[in-house]
Design an enzyme around this catalytic site. Structure first.
Site, mmCIF file in Angstrom:
data_model
loop_
_atom_site.group_PDB
_atom_site.id
_atom_site.type_symbol
_atom_site.label_atom_id
_atom_site.label_comp_id
_atom_site.label_asym_id
_atom_site.label_seq_id
_atom_site.Cartn_x
_atom_site.Cartn_y
_atom_site.Cartn_z
ATOM 1 N N ASP A 196 11.065 21.283 28.297
ATOM 2 C CA ASP A 196 10.763 19.961 27.509
ATOM 3 C C ASP A 196 10.038 19.225 28.658
ATOM 4 O OD1 ASP A 196 11.591 21.346 25.218
ATOM 5 O OD2 ASP A 196 13.524 20.424 25.167
ATOM 6 N N LYS B 45 7.403 18.343 23.166
ATOM 7 C CA LYS B 45 6.663 18.001 21.881
ATOM 8 C C LYS B 45 6.250 16.679 21.940
ATOM 9 C CE LYS B 45 9.384 20.999 18.991
ATOM 10 N NZ LYS B 45 11.045 20.809 19.337
ATOM 11 N N MET C 98 18.243 9.111 19.366
ATOM 12 C CA MET C 98 16.942 9.170 18.387
ATOM 13 C C MET C 98 16.972 8.034 17.504
ATOM 14 S SD MET C 98 16.079 13.199 17.938
ATOM 15 C CE MET C 98 18.061 13.693 17.791
HETATM 16 C C1 LIG Z 1 16.338 15.154 20.824
HETATM 17 S S1 LIG Z 1 17.595 14.395 21.687
HETATM 18 C C2 LIG Z 1 18.318 15.653 22.737
HETATM 19 C C3 LIG Z 1 19.642 15.216 23.208
HETATM 20 C C4 LIG Z 1 20.112 16.286 24.318
HETATM 21 N N1 LIG Z 1 20.111 17.434 23.972
HETATM 22 C C5 LIG Z 1 21.232 15.721 25.094
HETATM 23 O O1 LIG Z 1 22.323 16.232 24.601
HETATM 24 O O2 LIG Z 1 21.322 14.626 25.594
HETATM 25 C C6 LIG Z 1 16.847 13.181 22.510
HETATM 26 C C7 LIG Z 1 17.643 11.653 22.555
HETATM 27 O O3 LIG Z 1 18.630 11.732 23.504
HETATM 28 C C8 LIG Z 1 18.922 10.629 24.105
HETATM 29 N N2 LIG Z 1 18.637 10.518 25.436
HETATM 30 C C9 LIG Z 1 18.099 11.765 25.965
HETATM 31 N N3 LIG Z 1 17.771 11.328 27.364
HETATM 32 C C10 LIG Z 1 18.304 10.019 27.547
HETATM 33 C C11 LIG Z 1 18.437 9.263 28.657
HETATM 34 N N4 LIG Z 1 18.259 9.781 29.897
HETATM 35 N N5 LIG Z 1 19.026 7.976 28.512
HETATM 36 C C12 LIG Z 1 19.194 7.472 27.247
HETATM 37 N N6 LIG Z 1 19.231 8.523 26.100
HETATM 38 C C13 LIG Z 1 18.635 9.725 26.159
HETATM 39 C C14 LIG Z 1 17.826 9.636 23.330
HETATM 40 O O4 LIG Z 1 18.307 8.954 22.132
HETATM 41 C C15 LIG Z 1 16.822 10.678 22.882
HETATM 42 O O5 LIG Z 1 15.824 9.873 21.951
#
Ligand SMILES: C[S@@+](CC[C@H](N)C(=O)[O-])C[C@H]1O[C@@H](n2cnc3c(N)ncnc32)[C@H](O)[C@@H]1O
Length: 250
Positions: free
Chosen positions: A33, A54, A165
């Protein structure tokens, strides 16, 4: 096992598991991703890199990614499907696992450090604390407009609410939680780009969340623990018990 569904953690390569690092060094092909460059630099120079991140208007549907993994699983010895955080926390890793099973391809999951807990931690916010929160709930904010999430039940649940998200819908989410009884003064910490060099934390309240300058990707923490900054002055107060008990009383 030929396909490894691997969690990449929140963005800092130091937060990869040892197993993830070993697989990245030995994979034939890595399907990833949109991930931090530091994590991708752990991939062996001989591996093929396929970006299926995506973005708006591109052609990588979940179905096409599933089909790609099945095809690669038939052709290669070691395929890594690299996903941010943990593959099964809002990562659609479960759907990819089911598609591989259906096609008879051997696979395994390598759990990762989820942003849901690591982004708050990096900002000095523990998602639980013995005096302040004895549970935490992780919820997606991206379906807030569909009314499929029971925000009233979440408001009543107590404990810490961790919203992923949720940046675009943050005003609606805050309104729904306040309508269900959560105080507008409830502390909120929104951690943007947590665990990366661009990390930024916005400290606000539920009433002010909609107007607060929060950029995606962000993890939004709602509840008493969001007032803590264990790397700053509040840590000292909390350790002596004064701040924590003041928040419990108030
Ligand atoms: C599709 S979800 C995937 C989550 C991922 N599988 C996890 O366990 O962290 C994506 C969301 O995770 C959060 N996220 C991912 N990376 C982040 C980061 N470095 N800092 C803060 N939030 C993050 C945000 O809310 C983002 O919209």
């Amino acid at each position: 096992v030929t396909v490894h569904l691997v969690g990449a953690g929140p963005g800092d390569p130091d937060l990869l598991t040892l197993r993830a690092a070993r697989l990245l060094a030995s994979a034939d092909v890595v399907v990833h991703d949109r991930l931090a460059a530091g994590v991708l630099s752990m991939v062996s120079p001989w591996a093929e890199l396929i970006d299926v991140g995506k973005r708006h208007g591109d052609s990588h549907t979940q179905e096409s990614i599933n089909a790609l993994l099945v095809e690669l699983g038939r052709r290669h010895e070691c395929v890594v499907r690299l996903k941010g955080g943990d593959p099964y926390v809002f990562g659609r890793g479960g759907e990819e696992a089911m598609a591989l099973t259906e096609a008879g391809i051997g696979w395994e999951v390598v759990p990762g450090v989820s942003a849901a807990i690591s982004a708050p931690a990096a900002a000095g916010v523990p998602v639980t604390h013995r005096l302040l929160a004895d549970s935490f709930t992780v919820v997606t904010g991206h379906r807030a407009a569909e009314a499929s999430t029971d925000w009233a039940a979440l408001a009543q649940a107590g404990g810490t609410l961790v919203v992923v998200m949720g940046v675009a819908q943050r005003a609606e989410i805050a309104a729904a939680l306040m309508a269900a009884g959560l105080d507008g003064d409830t502390p909120v910490a929104a951690v943007c780009d947590g665990c990366t060099p661009r990390q930024r934390t916005v400290r606000t309240t539920l009433a002010e969340l909609g107007a607060a300058p929060v950029d995606a990707p962000a993890t939004i923490v709602i509840g008493a623990v969001a007032a803590l900054d264990l790397h700053g002055d509040i840590a000292l107060a909390a350790r002596s018990g004064r701040h924590a008990s003041a928040m419990m009383d108030g």
